[in-house]
Design a protein around this motif. Structure first.
Motif, PDB file in Angstrom:
ATOM      1  N   SER A  65      -5.489 -10.857   6.419  1.00 57.05           N
ATOM      2  CA  SER A  65      -4.046 -11.376   6.488  1.00 57.05           C
ATOM      3  C   SER A  65      -3.646 -12.195   6.119  1.00 57.05           C
ATOM      4  CB  SER A  65      -3.616 -11.204   8.243  1.00 57.05           C
ATOM      5  OG  SER A  65      -5.412 -11.998   8.464  1.00 57.05           O
ATOM      6  N   THR A  66      -1.789 -12.159   5.960  1.00 57.05           N
ATOM      7  CA  THR A  66      -0.941 -13.474   5.984  1.00 57.05           C
ATOM      8  C   THR A  66      -0.462 -14.384   6.408  1.00 57.05           C
ATOM      9  OG1 THR A  66       1.008 -12.221   5.410  1.00 57.05           O
ATOM     10  CG2 THR A  66      -0.955 -12.205   3.329  1.00 57.05           C
ATOM     11  N   THR A 122      -4.779  -2.421   1.355  1.00 54.77           N
ATOM     12  CA  THR A 122      -5.147  -1.528  -0.257  1.00 54.77           C
ATOM     13  C   THR A 122      -6.427  -0.357   0.303  1.00 54.77           C
ATOM     14  OG1 THR A 122      -5.903  -3.780  -1.183  1.00 54.77           O
ATOM     15  CG2 THR A 122      -6.221  -1.808  -2.533  1.00 54.77           C
ATOM     16  N   GLU A 162       0.587 -10.265  10.406  1.00 53.84           N
ATOM     17  CA  GLU A 162       1.389  -9.322   9.027  1.00 53.84           C
ATOM     18  C   GLU A 162       0.034  -9.544   7.838  1.00 53.84           C
ATOM     19  OE1 GLU A 162       5.168 -11.341   8.352  1.00 53.84           O
ATOM     20  OE2 GLU A 162       5.750 -11.072  10.315  1.00 53.84           O
ATOM     21  N   GLY A 163       0.181  -8.513   6.324  1.00 52.43           N
ATOM     22  CA  GLY A 163      -0.561  -8.717   5.641  1.00 52.43           C
ATOM     23  C   GLY A 163      -0.600  -7.884   4.852  1.00 52.43           C
ATOM     24  N   GLU A 164      -1.421  -7.485   3.869  1.00 49.15           N
ATOM     25  CA  GLU A 164      -1.993  -6.494   2.612  1.00 49.15           C
ATOM     26  C   GLU A 164      -2.891  -5.466   2.982  1.00 49.15           C
ATOM     27  OE1 GLU A 164      -1.401  -9.040  -1.078  1.00 49.15           O
ATOM     28  OE2 GLU A 164       0.529  -8.791  -0.406  1.00 49.15           O
ATOM     29  N   SER A 171      -4.033   0.801  -3.656  1.00 55.61           N
ATOM     30  CA  SER A 171      -2.340   0.043  -4.081  1.00 55.61           C
ATOM     31  C   SER A 171      -2.397  -0.671  -2.800  1.00 55.61           C
ATOM     32  CB  SER A 171      -1.956   1.201  -3.587  1.00 55.61           C
ATOM     33  OG  SER A 171      -0.351   0.784  -3.491  1.00 55.61           O
ATOM     34  N   THR A 172      -2.196  -2.123  -3.374  1.00 57.08           N
ATOM     35  CA  THR A 172      -1.488  -2.835  -2.417  1.00 57.08           C
ATOM     36  C   THR A 172      -0.415  -2.985  -1.459  1.00 57.08           C
ATOM     37  OG1 THR A 172      -3.661  -4.339  -3.088  1.00 57.08           O
ATOM     38  CG2 THR A 172      -1.926  -5.299  -1.252  1.00 57.08           C
ATOM     39  N   ARG A 173      -0.132  -3.189  -0.194  1.00 56.07           N
ATOM     40  CA  ARG A 173       1.133  -2.861   0.215  1.00 56.07           C
ATOM     41  C   ARG A 173       1.143  -3.960   2.040  1.00 56.07           C
ATOM     42  NH1 ARG A 173       5.693  -2.226  -1.672  1.00 56.07           N
ATOM     43  NH2 ARG A 173       6.417  -0.319   0.003  1.00 56.07           N
ATOM     44  N   PRO A 174       2.442  -5.190   1.976  1.00 59.87           N
ATOM     45  CA  PRO A 174       1.945  -5.010   3.060  1.00 59.87           C
ATOM     46  C   PRO A 174       2.007  -4.581   4.407  1.00 59.87           C
ATOM     47  CG  PRO A 174       4.503  -5.435   1.700  1.00 59.87           C
ATOM     48  CD  PRO A 174       3.813  -4.482   1.004  1.00 59.87           C
ATOM     49  N   PHE A 229      -7.830  -4.959   4.288  1.00 55.87           N
ATOM     50  CA  PHE A 229      -7.152  -6.043   4.607  1.00 55.87           C
ATOM     51  C   PHE A 229      -7.337  -7.195   5.120  1.00 55.87           C
ATOM     52  CE2 PHE A 229      -4.373  -8.073   8.263  1.00 55.87           C
ATOM     53  CZ  PHE A 229      -3.380  -7.369   8.130  1.00 55.87           C
ATOM     54  N   TRP A 238       1.471   4.306  -0.215  1.00 59.38           N
ATOM     55  CA  TRP A 238       0.856   3.239  -1.019  1.00 59.38           C
ATOM     56  C   TRP A 238       0.396   4.326  -2.175  1.00 59.38           C
ATOM     57  CZ3 TRP A 238       1.215   2.168   3.942  1.00 59.38           C
ATOM     58  CH2 TRP A 238       0.872   0.744   4.229  1.00 59.38           C
TER      59      TRP A 238
END
Length: 180
Positions: free
Chosen positions: A102-103, A119, A115-117, A123-126, A100, A150
């Motif tokens: 964060s963004t 994996t 919030e972030g991504e 597979s990478t998702r929000p 993970f 995912w």
């Protein structure tokens, strides 16, 4: 946030766990599982301004260990636990690491919303979740995610009559360790 700075998190100062449910025509014979991730590390940067906070986490998907199974027609034995752990590694997460990053972060008044991504299984998702940090350093966070988001097909057996529910809860409980 009163506890600013860089903090290292891992099995020495916290527990990262996954809780699963069950569904299907014969769900009553299966178990809801409590699974602990035993090999993981995270870095939590707490800024004076919440928007400057960051979180990163890396976990070894082969380190998931079944700690408890509730419900079901029979008690979950050691052989059952070992088989479930092998199935998670071989058929669900395929031995791929979990990460993970964060963004963005925002103050919620009760803690931080990251919030972030995420994996999972390549597979990478929000993903977004809330993290609470007490003045004592106690920290908790949880997120509910759907495996299918995912590309993971929830495990099923007995010709699909018993399935792991698509939604699983990921939870962290621990305490902060100040890094230098």
């Amino acid at each position: 946030m009163s506890i600013q700075g860089s903090h290292s998190l891992g099995p020495a100062n916290g527990t990262l766990s996954v809780r699963t449910g069950r569904t299907g025509a014969v769900a009553k014979v299966g178990h809801d599982l409590s699974i602990e991730v035993t090999a993981w590390s995270a870095r939590l940067e707490l800024g004076a301004d919440a928007s400057r906070s960051r979180l990163s986490l890396d976990a070894d998907s082969t380190s998931l260990r079944v700690r408890a199974g509730t419900g079901g027609m029979t008690e979950l034995g050691e052989d059952d636990r070992a088989n479930i752990e092998q199935t998670i590694g071989d058929e669900v997460l395929h031995g791929r690491d979990i990460a993970f990053r964060s963004t963005a972060a925002a103050d919620t008044g009760e803690g931080l919303r990251f919030e972030g991504e995420l994996t999972l299984d390549g597979s990478t998702r929000p993903l977004a979740f809330e993290l609470s940090v007490e003045d004592s350093g106690a920290v908790t966070a949880s997120a509910t995610l759907r495996q299918t988001d995912w590309g993971i097909k929830p495990y099923s057996t007995l010709f699909g009559a018993l399935k792991v529910a698509d939604e699983v809860e990921v939870r962290f409980e621990g305490s902060l360790a100040q890094s230098r």
